[in-house]
Design an enzyme around this catalytic site. Structure first.
Site, short mmCIF file in Angstrom:
data_model
loop_
_atom_site.label_atom_id
_atom_site.label_comp_id
_atom_site.label_asym_id
_atom_site.label_seq_id
_atom_site.Cartn_x
_atom_site.Cartn_y
_atom_site.Cartn_z
N SER A 86 35.20 64.58 22.28
CA SER A 86 35.73 65.83 22.81
C SER A 86 35.69 66.96 21.79
O SER A 86 35.56 66.73 20.59
CB SER A 86 37.17 65.64 23.29
OG SER A 86 37.23 64.71 24.35
N SER B 1 33.29 63.09 27.52
CA SER B 1 33.77 64.13 26.61
C SER B 1 34.65 65.13 27.33
O SER B 1 34.43 65.44 28.50
CB SER B 1 32.57 64.85 25.98
OG SER B 1 32.98 65.74 24.97
N ASP C 258 35.25 68.81 26.81
CA ASP C 258 34.79 69.99 26.08
C ASP C 258 35.36 71.23 26.74
O ASP C 258 34.96 71.61 27.85
CB ASP C 258 33.26 70.05 26.08
CG ASP C 258 32.63 68.81 25.47
OD1 ASP C 258 33.19 68.32 24.46
OD2 ASP C 258 31.61 68.33 25.99
#
Length: 341
Positions: free
Chosen positions: A227, A265, A267
């Site tokens: 992340s 992830s 993001d």
């Protein structure tokens, strides 16, 4: 395990991103009225975690919110307060960064801190904003060691000027691109405005510097959570919709340093405005935003590099993350003609 090399920022290594000038500290705090504070929680090798606080001074009795845009590159994350932020285009509190399973305790502490402040005696609703990445490789994330006192210390200790980077605050236990990650920051001056960025890097991919891949060893650890949190502030007079466009470019910049944007992830980019931003001056036409987009992508790229270059090798709870070897990076860049020999 210790590092023989000193933590150094990208520019200290001769690596310059773009041609726009930086602010005096090349940091998020170059944006007027924005302060940053860290609390580091370390008990090696079990705990390497903490809290980072981004505090806009404009929030207070006279101004209860600031315009803010959100872009979700991939939503595998626990961004507390995201839905109201997206709905109303505003933040009502400072922004905190911490570890995944500590985000909820941090949010509760943030509410307590803000409700105790002047002007909130009758407040009945408040939207705390807390981002996170998973530092579970180097820290016992299940322990949830972040307490109210840690959050208060980061908020109350937030200052202007230079910002500590690398293995500090919310970046103490993160890993990125096969190496030790952390907190990084940078700024750009453009069209009379300042764009400042702070990142918490913890994502996978192949480190890329000035277009040159710098792969980690095959045995390098994969980040636990893949992340990245990006927080951007600007005094450009942008409205929430335009700040959302800026936030989008902030996530795009992750590709420049080699992110593989893995499916697991989280993001996220938040971009908020400070006075005299929107509400004080009419926002510019969208056609005039290209210089701000350029400043954003350059500042995020440099902040991400700073987050790795200032980090140090860390032996942790379930593995070890090695610092980016500066001399190896410089040698590869010279061989590729990306920097002078």
């Amino acid at each position: 395990m210790t590092d023989a090399q000193e933590p150094r920022r990208a520019r200290e290594l001769g690596i310059v991103v773009g041609s726009l000038p930086t602010g005096p500290h090349n940091a998020l705090t170059d944006v007027p009225g924005v302060r940053v504070g860290h609390t580091t929680v370390a008990d090696p090798p079990r705990l390497h975690t903490g809290v980072t606080a981004i505090v806009p001074d404009a929030l207070g009795p006279g101004r209860r919110s600031l315009p803010c845009g959100l872009f979700v590159g991939n939503g595998f994350g626990k961004l507390v307060g995201a839905t109201q932020l997206a709905e109303l285009g505003a933040i009502e509190t400072p922004v905190l960064l911490t570890a995944t399973l500590s985000a909820f305790r941090a949010a509760d502490a943030l509410v307590t801190h803000v409700l105790a402040g002047p002007g909130h005696e009758a407040t009945r609703t408040l939207n705390p904003v807390v981002g996170e990445t998973n530092d579970g490789l180097l820290s016992d994330v299940r322990a949830r060691p972040v307490t109210e006192a840690h959050v208060f210390a980061a908020l109350d200790g937030a200052t202007g000027g230079p910002v500590a980077e690398g293995c500090v605050g919310a970046g103490t236990g993160t890993t990125a691109l096969g190496f030790k990650g952390g907190i990084g920051t940078a700024s750009r001056l453009v069209e009379g405005w300042t764009v400042g960025v702070l990142v918490q890097s913890n994502f996978s991919g192949t480190l890329t510097v000035r277009g040159v891949p710098i792969p980690a060893d095959d045995a390098a650890p994969v980040p636990e959570g893949n992340s990245c949190m990006i927080v951007l502030a600007t005094d450009a007079p942008l409205d929430a919709r335009q700040l959302g466009r800026v936030a989008r470019r902030a996530v795009f910049a992750m590709a420049r340093v080699g992110s593989d944007f893995a499916g697991g992830s989280g993001d996220y980019a938040l971009a908020f405005g400070v006075p005299g931003g929107a509400g004080d001056t009419p926002p510019p036409d969208d056609a005039a935003l290209d210089p701000v987009f350029r400043a954003t992508m350059d500042a995020v790229e440099e902040a991400l590099l700073n987050s790795l270059f200032t980090a140090t090798t860390t032996v942790g709870h379930r593995g070890t993350a090695v610092a980016v070897p500066h001399e190896r990076v410089l040698r590869r860049l010279r061989e590729a003609g990306a920097i002078p020999r």
